[in-house]
Design an enzyme around this catalytic site. Structure first.
Site, PDB file in Angstrom:
ATOM      1  N   GLY A 261       0.828  -1.203   0.000  1.00  0.00           N
ATOM      2  CA  GLY A 261       0.000   0.000   0.000  1.00  0.00           C
ATOM      3  C   GLY A 261       0.858   1.246   0.000  1.00  0.00           C
ATOM      4  O   GLY A 261       1.963   1.242  -0.551  1.00  0.00           O
ATOM      5  N   GLU A 262       0.358   2.319   0.576  1.00  0.00           N
ATOM      6  CA  GLU A 262       1.032   3.631   0.681  1.00  0.00           C
ATOM      7  C   GLU A 262       1.114   4.351  -0.664  1.00  0.00           C
ATOM      8  O   GLU A 262       1.437   5.539  -0.719  1.00  0.00           O
ATOM      9  CB  GLU A 262       2.471   3.490   1.225  1.00  0.00           C
ATOM     10  CG  GLU A 262       2.589   2.835   2.563  1.00  0.00           C
ATOM     11  CD  GLU A 262       4.056   2.737   3.035  1.00  0.00           C
ATOM     12  OE1 GLU A 262       4.944   3.225   2.329  1.00  0.00           O
ATOM     13  OE2 GLU A 262       4.283   2.167   4.118  1.00  0.00           O
TER      14      GLU A 262
END
Lengths: 360, 360
Positions: free
Chosen positions: B326-327
C-alpha cells in the site's frame, strides 16, 4: 580485472555460485524494514539476490550500461524475416545517434549504451558519440553462414564471439559499471535464437518459433522449416554449448553469452532482455549453470517460446508487458524496478529507526 | 481549476469519456515509430491512453505527486489487523520524515509525497518538510464507526471525504502536477476495502478477503466474519456508491475516490496503487463509470481479490510483483514504466527521421 588472454575453460572454472551467506544476511535486514513481512514481494528477492552477487548489504547500481550486440545472419536467405538485411547496419547508426528504443529507455535509467559490431555484413564508420567512443568493431566474420544448410560458424568463431563479449563486459566492469544489460540487433536473429531454445529446452518447434519482427503465416512456416532443417543437418549436441552456438547460433548470441559469463566471473549482476538475450543465456548456462545466480530476466517477451526458455533457466521475469523489440529495451525498463528494489533495501527505515510499533 | 464549492453532482456531470480522436491520432504516430508494428506492446496502450486523457500528442508527466490518504477504522475492534491502531499515526510521521516505502519509491520517479489526515484518531503536529507543507489535516471524523455493527460513517461524511479528495487533487493539478498517484495508510483498511470489493464485484467473500498486513488463520476468519456482518447489517446498495462508501467504507477510501474523480474531471491521469486504492476506484466508478478512462492500475497486489477488482474495472495492471504494502508504493514503481512509455512515444525517431528501411 585484466583478463586479456583468459581462456574459456579458465573463465568457467572461475565462476562460483552466488554467496548464500550474504543472501541470508540480506533476508535478515529485509525482515527489519518498516513494513509487514516481505510486503514488497519480488522486490525483496531482487535486492537479496544482488546482495548475494555483490557480497555486500550496501549494493549500488548507480552506474549502468548496455552492450548491444549486433550480427547478421546467413539464414535470412530462407525468407525468415519481415525486414531487409540492411536494417541491421542502419539500426546501429541509429543507436549511435540516440533515437532508438534502447536509447530512450536506457536514458530513463541513466544507463550508457555501447554498440558492438560482432559480425554484421557492412563496414561502419567509427562514430563518436558524446565525445566518447560508443561503437566497438569486433567482427568475427561478415555475417554467419546459413544455419539451415550447415554450421552457422566454426567452433573457433563461436569461442571468439564468447571471449569478445566476455572481454568487453569485463572492461566495463573494470571501469566501474555496477550492472550490465545485454541487448541485440540483427535481422533474422529470432531464427537462431528459436533454434537454440528448441534444442536446449526440448520444446516443440511450433511452440518455440514466433513471428519475430512480424512475418506473416507463410514467413512463419519458412522459419520453422529453416530451423528444422538446421537442426537436422547440424545435429547440435546440447551437452556442448559451443557445438550448439557454432552450428545454429549467431555472433551476437555468442557475445551475449560472453557478457553473462563475465558478470558471473566478476560477481556483477547482468540483466538480460528478451528472446535473443535469453538464447545467449542458454548458451552460457550450458557452459556453466551457475550463471543464473548472477542473472536477472528483464521481461517476458511476446515472442512465442520465451516463457519456456525462462522457465528452463528458472528465471522469473521482472516485467511482462507484451514487448518484443529487443535491443535491450525490456532490460532497461526492468533496471528501474531493480533500482527501486535496491533503494528499498538500502534507504527504507527499520521499525526501530522509525519508532513505529511492530506486530503485537 | 477553482472548484471550491462544486457539488458531487456537478463533478459527475462534468466528467466525459477520454478523447477517442486523440487516441486514434496517437495510434497513427505509434505506427510510424522505428520498430516492428507495436513492438513495445503495453507501452503503446499506455502512451496512447495518456494522449486521449490529455488531448495532446506531446504528453509530459515530468511533475508527479502522491496523495497518501490516511484514516482509522472502528472495525479494528473486531481483531481484523495484525498491527495496533497507533501505527496509522506513527506511519504518517514516517511519511513526513521521508523513510517509508512510498518516500523511497516516489523519490526514484521524482514524485512529491503529500499526506492527508482524512480521519485518523490522534492529532498530529503540522509538520513542515523540506520547507513546504506536506501534511493536510482534513479530519472527517476521528476514525470510522465499526462497520460490522452499523454504518461506518454518515452519508454526509461520505460526501465530505470524496469532496476533500477531489479538492486536494484539484489543487495539485492546478499547481501543475501532470500525474497523480493515490496512496493509503490506515490500520484495518483492507477490511472495508474487501467489503467494498465483495459487494461491487459480487465475488465470494472467501475469494475477496486476504490477510492484509498479515493476520493468521484466526484473524482471517474474524475478518471474514466482520465483513459478512457488516454487509448483513448495513445492506449497502451497489447502485448507490455513496451508500456503499458510507456503510462499509473508510474516509481514506472516499478521499481516494475523490482524487480519481478529480483526474477524470480535469483530464489528468491518475495512477492507483493496490487493494485500498482500487476500492476507492470502485466507489468512483460506481458514481461515474467514465473514470476508468483516466486511470492506470499501478500493479496487481498479492492481496487476495485484487485481481477480481481490476477485472471488474477492466484495468490491466502495469506490474505484478507480489507486492502488498500500500502507501502508493506500486503506483510509484509503475510511474517509471509509464514515463518510459511516454518517452518512447515522444522521443523515439520515426523510420523516416532515422532513414531506416521499413518492411519490404
Amino acid at each position: 580485472m585484466r583478463n586479456g588472454s583468459i581462456s574459456l575453460k579458465e573463465i568457467i572454472k572461475g565462476i562460483k555460485p552466488a554467496d548464500e551467506e550474504w543472501i541470508e544476511k540480506a533476508k535478515e535486514r529485509t525482515s527489519q524494514l518498516l513494513m509487514p513481512t516481505r510486503a514488497l514481494g519480488r522486490l525483496h528477492d531482487i535486492s537479496e539476490k544482488i546482495c548475494g552477487i555483490c557480497k555486500t548489504l550496501k549494493p549500488s547500481i548507480s552506474r549502468k550500461a548496455f552492450l548491444v550486440m549486433a550480427g547478421d545472419h546467413g539464414v535470412v536467405e530462407e525468407g525468415v524475416s519481415a525486414y531487409p538485411q540492411e536494417v541491421t547496419g542502419e539500426m546501429i547508426k541509429t543507436f549511435l545517434n540516440g533515437g532508438a528504443g534502447i536509447n530512450v529507455l536506457a536514458g530513463l535509467v541513466n544507463a550508457e549504451v555501447f554498440v558492438v559490431d560482432m559480425g554484421i555484413i557492412p563496414d561502419l564508420d567509427h562514430v563518436s558519440l558524446n565525445g566518447e567512443d560508443h561503437l566497438y568493431i569486433q567482427k568475427v566474420a561478415r555475417g554467419t553462414a546459413n544455419l539451415s544448410r550447415g554450421p552457422a560458424m566454426t567452433r573457433e568463431e563461436a569461442i571468439k564471439s564468447i571471449l569478445t563479449g566476455f572481454q568487453l563486459a569485463t572492461n566495463l566492469f573494470s571501469k566501474g559499471i555496477d550492472m550490465l544489460g545485454t541487448g541485440d540487433m540483427g535481422i533474422g536473429n529470432t531464427t537462431p535464437s528459436a533454434a537454440i531454445g528448441t534444442v536446449f529446452t526440448e520444446t516443440a518447434l511450433e511452440e518455440m518459433v514466433g513471428r519475430g519482427t512480424g512475418v506473416d503465416d507463410q514467413g512463419l512456416l519458412k522459419k520453422q522449416k529453416a530451423i528444422q532443417k538446421g537442426i537436422d543437418v547440424n545435429r547440435p549436441d546440447i551437452k556442448d554449448g559451443l557445438d550448439v552456438l557454432s552450428k545454429i547460433g549467431g555472433f551476437e548470441i555468442g557475445g551475449i553469452a560472453g557478457c553473462i559469463l563475465s558478470g558471473a566471473y566478476h560477481g556483477r549482476p547482468v540483466v538480460i532482455d528478451g528472446f535473443i538475450s535469453t538464447a545467449g543465456a542458454l548458451v552460457a548456462h550450458s557452459l556453466c549453470p551457475f550463471v543464473t545466480d548472477y542473472l536477472f530476466a528483464g521481461h517476458c517477451s511476446e515472442e512465442t517460446g520465451h516463457r519456456s526458455m525462462l522457465r528452463f533457466l528458472d528465471l522469473e521475469p521482472v516485467l511482462d508487458l507484451g514487448m518484443r523489440l529487443g535491443e535491450g529495451s525490456g532490460g532497461a525498463l526492468a533496471m528501474g524496478i531493480i533500482e527501486g528494489a535496491i533503494k528499498i533495501f538500502t534507504d527504507m527505515l527499520t521499525f526501530d529507526q522509525a519508532g513505529v510499533s511492530n506486530k503485537s
